[in-house]
Scaffold this motif. Structure first.
Motif, PDB file in Angstrom:
ATOM      1  N   THR A   1     -16.790  28.754 -13.380  1.00  0.00           N
ATOM      2  CA  THR A   1     -17.047  28.811 -12.712  1.00  0.00           C
ATOM      3  C   THR A   1     -16.853  29.891 -11.632  1.00  0.00           C
ATOM      4  O   THR A   1     -15.439  30.304 -11.679  1.00  0.00           O
ATOM      5  CB  THR A   1     -17.436  27.828 -12.529  1.00  0.00           C
ATOM      6  N   LEU A   2     -18.219  30.539 -11.170  1.00  0.00           N
ATOM      7  CA  LEU A   2     -18.293  31.521 -10.060  1.00  0.00           C
ATOM      8  C   LEU A   2     -19.235  31.010  -9.029  1.00  0.00           C
ATOM      9  O   LEU A   2     -20.022  30.993  -8.780  1.00  0.00           O
ATOM     10  CB  LEU A   2     -18.960  32.696  -9.947  1.00  0.00           C
ATOM     11  N   CYS A   3     -18.268  30.503  -7.967  1.00  0.00           N
ATOM     12  CA  CYS A   3     -18.670  29.635  -6.691  1.00  0.00           C
ATOM     13  C   CYS A   3     -18.891  30.468  -5.085  1.00  0.00           C
ATOM     14  O   CYS A   3     -17.780  32.144  -5.204  1.00  0.00           O
ATOM     15  CB  CYS A   3     -18.079  28.313  -6.268  1.00  0.00           C
ATOM     16  N   GLY A   4     -19.368  30.570  -5.314  1.00  0.00           N
ATOM     17  CA  GLY A   4     -19.961  31.390  -3.310  1.00  0.00           C
ATOM     18  C   GLY A   4     -21.072  30.941  -2.798  1.00  0.00           C
ATOM     19  O   GLY A   4     -21.925  30.705  -3.023  1.00  0.00           O
ATOM     20  N   PRO A   5     -21.339  32.155  -1.650  1.00  0.00           N
ATOM     21  CA  PRO A   5     -22.455  31.408  -0.811  1.00  0.00           C
ATOM     22  C   PRO A   5     -23.455  32.935  -1.618  1.00  0.00           C
ATOM     23  O   PRO A   5     -23.342  33.433  -2.159  1.00  0.00           O
ATOM     24  CB  PRO A   5     -22.319  32.137   0.763  1.00  0.00           C
ATOM     25  N   TYR A   6     -25.217  31.970  -1.853  1.00  0.00           N
ATOM     26  CA  TYR A   6     -26.127  32.776  -2.457  1.00  0.00           C
ATOM     27  C   TYR A   6     -26.204  33.839  -1.280  1.00  0.00           C
ATOM     28  O   TYR A   6     -26.964  34.638  -0.746  1.00  0.00           O
ATOM     29  CB  TYR A   6     -26.952  32.743  -2.907  1.00  0.00           C
ATOM     30  N   ALA A   7     -26.598  33.038   0.187  1.00  0.00           N
ATOM     31  CA  ALA A   7     -27.510  33.850   1.244  1.00  0.00           C
ATOM     32  C   ALA A   7     -25.827  34.960   2.601  1.00  0.00           C
ATOM     33  O   ALA A   7     -24.989  34.050   2.636  1.00  0.00           O
ATOM     34  CB  ALA A   7     -27.630  32.641   2.428  1.00  0.00           C
ATOM     35  N   GLU A   8     -26.398  35.186   2.201  1.00  0.00           N
ATOM     36  CA  GLU A   8     -25.221  36.506   3.364  1.00  0.00           C
ATOM     37  C   GLU A   8     -25.719  36.498   4.636  1.00  0.00           C
ATOM     38  O   GLU A   8     -24.495  36.533   5.648  1.00  0.00           O
ATOM     39  CB  GLU A   8     -25.113  38.052   2.955  1.00  0.00           C
ATOM     40  N   THR A   9     -26.654  35.723   5.307  1.00  0.00           N
ATOM     41  CA  THR A   9     -27.163  35.771   6.438  1.00  0.00           C
ATOM     42  C   THR A   9     -28.352  34.272   6.028  1.00  0.00           C
ATOM     43  O   THR A   9     -28.739  33.779   5.306  1.00  0.00           O
ATOM     44  CB  THR A   9     -28.311  36.895   6.967  1.00  0.00           C
ATOM     45  N   PHE A  10     -28.527  33.741   7.978  1.00  0.00           N
ATOM     46  CA  PHE A  10     -29.412  32.936   7.915  1.00  0.00           C
ATOM     47  C   PHE A  10     -30.461  32.454   7.042  1.00  0.00           C
ATOM     48  O   PHE A  10     -31.123  31.547   6.174  1.00  0.00           O
ATOM     49  CB  PHE A  10     -28.981  32.506   9.041  1.00  0.00           C
ATOM     50  N   GLY A  11     -30.885  34.199   6.838  1.00  0.00           N
ATOM     51  CA  GLY A  11     -32.523  33.915   6.948  1.00  0.00           C
ATOM     52  C   GLY A  11     -32.328  33.541   5.378  1.00  0.00           C
ATOM     53  O   GLY A  11     -33.488  33.817   4.923  1.00  0.00           O
ATOM     54  N   GLU A  12     -31.126  34.606   4.634  1.00  0.00           N
ATOM     55  CA  GLU A  12     -31.023  34.450   3.639  1.00  0.00           C
ATOM     56  C   GLU A  12     -30.781  33.085   2.719  1.00  0.00           C
ATOM     57  O   GLU A  12     -31.360  32.769   1.708  1.00  0.00           O
ATOM     58  CB  GLU A  12     -30.793  35.794   2.963  1.00  0.00           C
ATOM     59  N   ILE A  13     -31.158  31.617   3.198  1.00  0.00           N
ATOM     60  CA  ILE A  13     -31.506  30.575   3.149  1.00  0.00           C
ATOM     61  C   ILE A  13     -32.785  30.756   2.661  1.00  0.00           C
ATOM     62  O   ILE A  13     -33.519  30.920   3.062  1.00  0.00           O
ATOM     63  CB  ILE A  13     -30.847  29.814   4.106  1.00  0.00           C
ATOM     64  N   ALA A  14     -32.416  29.409   0.927  1.00  0.00           N
ATOM     65  CA  ALA A  14     -33.238  29.799   0.391  1.00  0.00           C
ATOM     66  C   ALA A  14     -35.479  29.295   1.211  1.00  0.00           C
ATOM     67  O   ALA A  14     -36.284  29.727   0.335  1.00  0.00           O
ATOM     68  CB  ALA A  14     -33.481  28.729  -0.674  1.00  0.00           C
ATOM     69  N   SER A  15     -34.903  28.604   1.797  1.00  0.00           N
ATOM     70  CA  SER A  15     -35.779  27.447   2.117  1.00  0.00           C
ATOM     71  C   SER A  15     -35.864  26.797   3.908  1.00  0.00           C
ATOM     72  O   SER A  15     -34.788  26.907   4.316  1.00  0.00           O
ATOM     73  CB  SER A  15     -36.031  26.238   1.104  1.00  0.00           C
ATOM     74  N   GLY A  16     -37.258  27.601   3.682  1.00  0.00           N
ATOM     75  CA  GLY A  16     -37.212  27.167   4.981  1.00  0.00           C
ATOM     76  C   GLY A  16     -36.284  25.656   5.509  1.00  0.00           C
ATOM     77  O   GLY A  16     -35.970  25.235   7.252  1.00  0.00           O
ATOM     78  N   PHE A  17     -37.013  24.969   5.226  1.00  0.00           N
ATOM     79  CA  PHE A  17     -36.567  23.241   5.397  1.00  0.00           C
ATOM     80  C   PHE A  17     -34.788  23.002   5.150  1.00  0.00           C
ATOM     81  O   PHE A  17     -34.234  22.807   6.046  1.00  0.00           O
ATOM     82  CB  PHE A  17     -37.312  22.412   3.685  1.00  0.00           C
ATOM     83  N   TRP A  18     -34.671  24.452   3.702  1.00  0.00           N
ATOM     84  CA  TRP A  18     -32.424  23.985   4.731  1.00  0.00           C
ATOM     85  C   TRP A  18     -32.642  25.002   5.361  1.00  0.00           C
ATOM     86  O   TRP A  18     -30.962  24.434   5.895  1.00  0.00           O
ATOM     87  CB  TRP A  18     -32.374  24.943   2.952  1.00  0.00           C
ATOM     88  N   GLN A  19     -33.347  25.637   5.737  1.00  0.00           N
ATOM     89  CA  GLN A  19     -32.282  26.594   7.347  1.00  0.00           C
ATOM     90  C   GLN A  19     -32.257  25.293   8.533  1.00  0.00           C
ATOM     91  O   GLN A  19     -31.571  25.402   9.138  1.00  0.00           O
ATOM     92  CB  GLN A  19     -33.291  27.524   7.907  1.00  0.00           C
ATOM     93  N   ALA A  20     -33.348  24.059   8.608  1.00  0.00           N
ATOM     94  CA  ALA A  20     -33.495  23.301   9.600  1.00  0.00           C
ATOM     95  C   ALA A  20     -32.199  22.329   8.706  1.00  0.00           C
ATOM     96  O   ALA A  20     -31.609  22.033   9.950  1.00  0.00           O
ATOM     97  CB  ALA A  20     -34.821  22.913   9.139  1.00  0.00           C
ATOM     98  N   THR A  21     -31.873  21.983   8.019  1.00  0.00           N
ATOM     99  CA  THR A  21     -30.894  21.149   7.354  1.00  0.00           C
ATOM    100  C   THR A  21     -29.722  21.522   7.775  1.00  0.00           C
ATOM    101  O   THR A  21     -29.041  20.837   7.846  1.00  0.00           O
ATOM    102  CB  THR A  21     -31.066  20.801   5.554  1.00  0.00           C
ATOM    103  N   ALA A  22     -29.645  22.595   8.006  1.00  0.00           N
ATOM    104  CA  ALA A  22     -28.220  23.698   7.740  1.00  0.00           C
ATOM    105  C   ALA A  22     -28.606  23.416   9.186  1.00  0.00           C
ATOM    106  O   ALA A  22     -27.191  23.268  10.098  1.00  0.00           O
ATOM    107  CB  ALA A  22     -28.078  24.893   7.357  1.00  0.00           C
ATOM    108  N   ILE A  23     -29.386  23.220  10.207  1.00  0.00           N
ATOM    109  CA  ILE A  23     -29.227  23.403  11.561  1.00  0.00           C
ATOM    110  C   ILE A  23     -28.533  22.142  11.697  1.00  0.00           C
ATOM    111  O   ILE A  23     -27.676  22.054  13.003  1.00  0.00           O
ATOM    112  CB  ILE A  23     -30.304  24.041  12.560  1.00  0.00           C
TER     113      ILE A  23
END
Length: 228
Positions: A80-102
């Protein structure tokens, strides 16, 4: 002079505070929040080229990270190859997940600060005439609220295109579709529950370290005080 005061309740609170902070941090960084449906032999993962391992594999998706089958598994030992799919905060897949991250990041930051301070409570029990246990307990309660908000918002993002790629077209807000919940999600929930337990224990630790027996031993000139 520093009087080192060690009680069972204060030690338990300190250990729990450290464990909770690490558990939440590890869960936040993990990609095992959603476990995708098994991919048949020879199929590609979301965002992966055809090829790789012939064995069925369950890709996993986190708030900002993912684990997929390693396309070069024939050349590397890791499947398996693991790592971030989002290089920047704005690339996080969902606005809800961005709020979750905050919300999770703020809660975890508070928990880490409390865990650091808790180590010194054996020697320092008050700051500006305020009990350090009560202050830390209040901060843990606030951190718990941030964690709850993050965990409530997280499932709302299951309808994003990234999640649908892993969980199928039946995935939508609060419905994971063909995905199952991974250990990181349950760890985050368990850590949130323990956060509030720590907040309650902080009051017990304050009672234990300010008891009459402790004060008597301080007056006797003892610098190291250990109580059950």
């Amino acid at each position: 002079m520093c009087h080192v005061i060690v009680t069972c309740r204060s030690m338990l609170w300190t250990l729990l505070s450290i464990v909770v902070a690490f558990a939440e941090l590890i869960a936040f960084m993990s990609a095992d929040w959603l476990i995708g449906k098994a991919k048949p032999r020879g199929s590609a993962e979301p965002g992966e080229q055809e090829g790789g391992s012939l064995e069925p594999h369950h890709p996993t998706l986190g708030i900002y990270a993912r684990c997929i089958r390693n396309p070069g598994v024939q050349h590397f030992q890791r499947e398996t190859l693991c790592g971030p799919y989002a290089e920047t905060f704005g690339e996080i897949a969902s606005g809800f997940w961005q709020a979750t991250a905050i919300f999770l990041a703020v809660g975890i930051f508070i928990l880490c600060m409390v865990a650091l301070v808790s180590v010194f409570t054996m020697c320092v029990q008050s700051i500006m005439k305020k009990s350090i246990f009560n202050v830390c307990g209040l901060l843990q309660g606030i951190a718990g609220l941030f964690l709850i908000l993050g965990l409530i918002l997280y499932p709302a993002g299951w309808g994003c295109q990234k999640a649908i790629g892993y969980c199928g077209h039946y995935a939508s807000a609060y419905k994971p579709g063909d995905c199952s919940l991974g250990w990181a999600f349950y760890t985050a929930i368990g850590g949130t529950v323990l956060t509030f337990i720590c907040a309650v224990f902080s009051a017990q630790a304050e009672i234990a370290t300010s008891s009459d027996k402790v004060q008597e031993e301080i007056e006797e000139g003892k610098n190291l005080i250990c109580l059950l």
